[in-house]
Design an enzyme around this catalytic site. Sequence first.
Site, short mmCIF file in Angstrom:
data_model
loop_
_atom_site.label_atom_id
_atom_site.label_comp_id
_atom_site.label_asym_id
_atom_site.label_seq_id
_atom_site.Cartn_x
_atom_site.Cartn_y
_atom_site.Cartn_z
N CYS A 133 -11.32 -35.62 -22.40
CA CYS A 133 -12.10 -34.78 -21.15
C CYS A 133 -10.99 -33.85 -20.36
O CYS A 133 -11.55 -32.77 -20.15
CB CYS A 133 -12.79 -35.85 -20.43
SG CYS A 133 -11.74 -37.28 -19.71
N HIS A 247 -13.65 -34.48 -13.04
CA HIS A 247 -12.15 -34.24 -13.25
C HIS A 247 -11.51 -32.83 -12.50
O HIS A 247 -12.28 -31.79 -12.83
CB HIS A 247 -11.79 -34.29 -14.74
CG HIS A 247 -11.81 -35.63 -15.27
ND1 HIS A 247 -12.13 -36.73 -14.68
CD2 HIS A 247 -11.57 -36.11 -16.70
CE1 HIS A 247 -12.17 -37.72 -15.42
NE2 HIS A 247 -11.85 -37.27 -16.63
#
Length: 341
Positions: A133, A247
């Site tokens: 990711c 994130h």
Amino acid sequence: MRPLDISIVGATGAVGTALVKLLEKSEIKINRLRLFASSSGARQFKFRDQTYQVEALRDISDIGDIKTDIAFFSAGGDVSAVWIPRFASQGALVIDNSNAFRMRPDVPLIVPQVNACSLTVRPPSGIVANPNCSTIQLVRALRPLIATFGISQVLLTTFQAASGVGLRGIKELEDGVKAWLEGSTGPAADSFPVPLAFNVIPQIGEISREGVALEERKLVQESRKIFGMPHLHLTATCVRVPVKTGHSEAVYVEFDEHVRLEQVHELLANEPGVRLYADGYPTPRYLGDPADVHVGRVRVNPENPRGLWMWVVADNVQVGAALNALLIAQLAIANNLMDET
């Protein structure tokens, strides 16, 4: 394109659930959909006006019963290592979200906005890997810069959400926050090295003898493979933070020559799927379109005109996993890879 048989392994997890929703809204024609969990199969999903029972993967006894056109895997590396070869042996094109096969030379590692050219033919392994990711949002932000400038090195620190380890990570964070506010120390850490609530943890994955964590190695190895730049100088510190989803990355890029901020702004603003905050910055809690990579605080280093800082934020469950997997499937369909079996 004919309607396809599609399977999702890990359908009840954070990424699997998001993938089911994205697939439902997509234009992919589906003949048969099968949803699997690695163990329990008690849950049901509504999908395009039908109800689907989640099956337990462990209950499959006949290898011929897993024949499908596309199989999405998001149930962890251990499950992928055992079950993906079985699905691939029955003709499935497997799109894997784990780290099990990413660095194998016969497995393309794909971010469609960056290296779609690496998936023009069906891989002999029958496997396509979804990158990590944190890697996906990084390479999407770097792509127009690498395509335009000579890059000397990339340095970054990531600030990664609890959902990076799935629903259990979110629950552990929520339980820890609740306990702390009630005056308790809370439960012992399970998903993280130490409790995450009101904390930051500079470790994601096991740390090697050299002091490098697994997540940091992934960023280096995967970025090199995706860009086809085996000698790309990249180093990172990966940090877990008490955020549910999203994130963030503080990225420093050093170029071979002086860089103009106006040109960088133009490149990022024109990059499909990237939203530039020219006069501000994104944050994970108040993120806009979850399908975009959000970039702000772009600035040239006043002490070094070859250096550039930028702040990169993305929804790690969608951009960093489920959406990228769906885009890989759409790319494979567009390239007629289903008909090469």
